[in-house]
Design a protein around this motif. Structure first.
Motif, PDB file in Angstrom:
ATOM      1  N   ALA A  14      35.748 -30.884  23.743  1.00 57.51           N
ATOM      2  CA  ALA A  14      36.668 -29.952  24.406  1.00 57.51           C
ATOM      3  C   ALA A  14      37.877 -29.649  23.529  1.00 57.51           C
ATOM      4  CB  ALA A  14      37.113 -30.518  25.748  1.00 57.51           C
ATOM      5  N   ASP A  15      38.415 -30.649  22.858  1.00 59.35           N
ATOM      6  CA  ASP A  15      39.551 -30.452  21.954  1.00 59.35           C
ATOM      7  C   ASP A  15      39.048 -30.633  20.520  1.00 59.35           C
ATOM      8  OD1 ASP A  15      41.848 -30.442  20.426  1.00 59.35           O
ATOM      9  OD2 ASP A  15      42.879 -31.982  21.606  1.00 59.35           O
ATOM     10  N   PRO A  16      38.787 -29.561  19.798  1.00 59.16           N
ATOM     11  CA  PRO A  16      38.231 -29.680  18.444  1.00 59.16           C
ATOM     12  C   PRO A  16      39.207 -30.254  17.426  1.00 59.16           C
ATOM     13  CG  PRO A  16      38.718 -27.389  18.927  1.00 59.16           C
ATOM     14  CD  PRO A  16      38.967 -28.169  20.189  1.00 59.16           C
ATOM     15  N   GLU A  17      40.471 -30.417  17.803  1.00 58.32           N
ATOM     16  CA  GLU A  17      41.476 -30.932  16.886  1.00 58.32           C
ATOM     17  C   GLU A  17      41.696 -32.442  17.005  1.00 58.32           C
ATOM     18  OE1 GLU A  17      42.720 -29.032  14.464  1.00 58.32           O
ATOM     19  OE2 GLU A  17      41.384 -27.498  15.277  1.00 58.32           O
ATOM     20  N   LYS A  18      41.238 -33.039  18.120  1.00 57.99           N
ATOM     21  CA  LYS A  18      41.412 -34.487  18.303  1.00 57.99           C
ATOM     22  C   LYS A  18      40.271 -35.020  19.155  1.00 57.99           C
ATOM     23  CE  LYS A  18      44.683 -38.044  19.647  1.00 57.99           C
ATOM     24  NZ  LYS A  18      46.037 -38.350  20.101  1.00 57.99           N
ATOM     25  N   PHE A  19      39.398 -35.812  18.530  1.00 63.49           N
ATOM     26  CA  PHE A  19      38.260 -36.361  19.257  1.00 63.49           C
ATOM     27  C   PHE A  19      37.665 -37.549  18.523  1.00 63.49           C
ATOM     28  CE2 PHE A  19      36.458 -33.183  16.417  1.00 63.49           C
ATOM     29  CZ  PHE A  19      35.381 -33.854  15.856  1.00 63.49           C
ATOM     30  N   ILE A  20      36.820 -38.288  19.250  1.00 60.90           N
ATOM     31  CA  ILE A  20      35.989 -39.356  18.682  1.00 60.90           C
ATOM     32  C   ILE A  20      34.558 -39.036  19.084  1.00 60.90           C
ATOM     33  CG2 ILE A  20      35.415 -41.817  18.730  1.00 60.90           C
ATOM     34  CD1 ILE A  20      38.402 -42.319  19.345  1.00 60.90           C
ATOM     35  N   LEU A  21      33.654 -39.140  18.133  1.00 57.81           N
ATOM     36  CA  LEU A  21      32.258 -38.782  18.353  1.00 57.81           C
ATOM     37  C   LEU A  21      31.345 -39.880  17.816  1.00 57.81           C
ATOM     38  CD1 LEU A  21      30.037 -36.593  19.016  1.00 57.81           C
ATOM     39  CD2 LEU A  21      30.343 -35.826  16.659  1.00 57.81           C
ATOM     40  N   ILE A  22      30.322 -40.230  18.596  1.00 58.52           N
ATOM     41  CA  ILE A  22      29.276 -41.136  18.122  1.00 58.52           C
ATOM     42  C   ILE A  22      28.037 -40.285  17.877  1.00 58.52           C
ATOM     43  CG2 ILE A  22      27.809 -43.125  18.625  1.00 58.52           C
ATOM     44  CD1 ILE A  22      30.010 -44.115  20.528  1.00 58.52           C
ATOM     45  N   GLU A  23      27.526 -40.345  16.662  1.00 58.34           N
ATOM     46  CA  GLU A  23      26.336 -39.584  16.287  1.00 58.34           C
ATOM     47  C   GLU A  23      25.202 -40.536  15.943  1.00 58.34           C
ATOM     48  OE1 GLU A  23      27.589 -35.928  13.714  1.00 58.34           O
ATOM     49  OE2 GLU A  23      28.763 -37.681  13.114  1.00 58.34           O
ATOM     50  N   VAL A  24      23.979 -40.118  16.220  1.00 61.21           N
ATOM     51  CA  VAL A  24      22.808 -40.887  15.807  1.00 61.21           C
ATOM     52  C   VAL A  24      22.269 -40.240  14.528  1.00 61.21           C
ATOM     53  CG1 VAL A  24      21.205 -39.575  17.266  1.00 61.21           C
ATOM     54  CG2 VAL A  24      20.591 -41.867  16.495  1.00 61.21           C
ATOM     55  N   ILE A  25      21.918 -41.085  13.579  1.00 60.25           N
ATOM     56  CA  ILE A  25      21.401 -40.609  12.296  1.00 60.25           C
ATOM     57  C   ILE A  25      20.094 -41.328  12.023  1.00 60.25           C
ATOM     58  CG2 ILE A  25      21.835 -40.508   9.815  1.00 60.25           C
ATOM     59  CD1 ILE A  25      24.834 -40.382  10.587  1.00 60.25           C
ATOM     60  N   ARG A  26      19.110 -40.580  11.585  1.00 52.68           N
ATOM     61  CA  ARG A  26      17.817 -41.184  11.258  1.00 52.68           C
ATOM     62  C   ARG A  26      17.607 -41.113   9.758  1.00 52.68           C
ATOM     63  NH1 ARG A  26      12.669 -40.306   9.948  1.00 52.68           N
ATOM     64  NH2 ARG A  26      11.097 -41.652  10.839  1.00 52.68           N
ATOM     65  N   GLU A  27      17.436 -42.265   9.163  1.00 51.37           N
ATOM     66  CA  GLU A  27      17.100 -42.380   7.747  1.00 51.37           C
ATOM     67  C   GLU A  27      15.661 -42.863   7.681  1.00 51.37           C
ATOM     68  OE1 GLU A  27      18.621 -41.754   4.893  1.00 51.37           O
ATOM     69  OE2 GLU A  27      20.431 -40.990   5.858  1.00 51.37           O
ATOM     70  N   PRO A  28      14.756 -42.105   7.059  1.00 52.43           N
ATOM     71  CA  PRO A  28      13.342 -42.483   7.037  1.00 52.43           C
ATOM     72  C   PRO A  28      13.083 -43.918   6.548  1.00 52.43           C
ATOM     73  CG  PRO A  28      13.624 -40.284   6.179  1.00 52.43           C
ATOM     74  CD  PRO A  28      15.000 -40.831   6.382  1.00 52.43           C
ATOM     75  N   ALA A  29      13.832 -44.363   5.590  1.00 55.59           N
ATOM     76  CA  ALA A  29      13.579 -45.692   5.022  1.00 55.59           C
ATOM     77  C   ALA A  29      14.107 -46.836   5.882  1.00 55.59           C
ATOM     78  CB  ALA A  29      14.194 -45.782   3.631  1.00 55.59           C
ATOM     79  N   ILE A  30      15.166 -46.585   6.669  1.00 57.55           N
ATOM     80  CA  ILE A  30      15.765 -47.694   7.425  1.00 57.55           C
ATOM     81  C   ILE A  30      15.762 -47.493   8.929  1.00 57.55           C
ATOM     82  CG2 ILE A  30      17.216 -48.474   5.521  1.00 57.55           C
ATOM     83  CD1 ILE A  30      19.551 -47.012   6.831  1.00 57.55           C
ATOM     84  N   GLY A  31      15.441 -46.316   9.398  1.00 51.12           N
ATOM     85  CA  GLY A  31      15.402 -46.066  10.841  1.00 51.12           C
ATOM     86  C   GLY A  31      16.673 -45.416  11.345  1.00 51.12           C
ATOM     87  N   TYR A  32      17.061 -45.749  12.583  1.00 49.14           N
ATOM     88  CA  TYR A  32      18.204 -45.132  13.236  1.00 49.14           C
ATOM     89  C   TYR A  32      19.450 -45.983  13.082  1.00 49.14           C
ATOM     90  CZ  TYR A  32      14.814 -42.087  15.461  1.00 49.14           C
ATOM     91  OH  TYR A  32      13.822 -41.176  15.690  1.00 49.14           O
ATOM     92  N   LEU A  77      29.352 -38.475  22.914  1.00 47.29           N
ATOM     93  CA  LEU A  77      28.067 -38.921  22.381  1.00 47.29           C
ATOM     94  C   LEU A  77      27.295 -37.680  21.976  1.00 47.29           C
ATOM     95  CD1 LEU A  77      27.215 -41.422  25.240  1.00 47.29           C
ATOM     96  CD2 LEU A  77      28.148 -41.990  23.003  1.00 47.29           C
ATOM     97  N   SER A  78      26.766 -37.656  20.756  1.00 46.00           N
ATOM     98  CA  SER A  78      26.034 -36.481  20.287  1.00 46.00           C
ATOM     99  C   SER A  78      24.774 -36.265  21.123  1.00 46.00           C
ATOM    100  CB  SER A  78      25.663 -36.627  18.813  1.00 46.00           C
ATOM    101  OG  SER A  78      24.649 -37.598  18.652  1.00 46.00           O
ATOM    102  N   SER A  79      24.279 -35.045  21.095  1.00 48.82           N
ATOM    103  CA  SER A  79      23.094 -34.705  21.889  1.00 48.82           C
ATOM    104  C   SER A  79      21.887 -35.528  21.454  1.00 48.82           C
ATOM    105  CB  SER A  79      22.790 -33.209  21.782  1.00 48.82           C
ATOM    106  OG  SER A  79      22.552 -32.845  20.445  1.00 48.82           O
ATOM    107  N   GLY A  80      21.816 -35.948  20.220  1.00 45.06           N
ATOM    108  CA  GLY A  80      20.699 -36.768  19.741  1.00 45.06           C
ATOM    109  C   GLY A  80      20.605 -38.112  20.442  1.00 45.06           C
TER     110      GLY A  80
END
Length: 86
Positions: A14-32, A77-80
């Motif tokens: 909602a506020d693009p200037e101040k936020f905290i976000l948790i994202e999920v990242i997938r690396e093929p070699a190590i997983g999520y 929390l990211s959509s992922g």
């Protein structure tokens, strides 16, 4: 206590200037893994954002600590993450 809010695909904080976000990242070699990032938290907290954790629980804990210190009421929390929790 900050609350967690799930973002839908394509949705932004909602506020693009101040936020905290948790994202999920997938690396093929190590997983999520999860990345906690923040924006507009002030110079004292910029160094602690951008950290990576191997579990969502650890990422949530790190984000909660950062949100309390920087007085941010919502952690996004990211959509992922929604796709992973199904």
């Amino acid at each position: 206590m900050p609350r967690f809010q799930q973002l839908a695909e394509g949705e932004r904080p909602a506020d693009p200037e101040k936020f905290i976000l948790i994202e999920v990242i997938r690396e093929p070699a190590i997983g999520y893994f999860y990345r906690v990032t923040g924006k507009g938290l002030g110079p004292d907290y910029q160094g602690s954002s951008g950290s990576m954790d191997c579990t969502l629980d650890r990422a949530r804990g790190r984000a909660r600590d950062l949100a309390q210190a920087a007085k941010v009421p919502v952690i996004y929390l990211s959509s992922g993450i929604a796709a992973m929790e199904r």
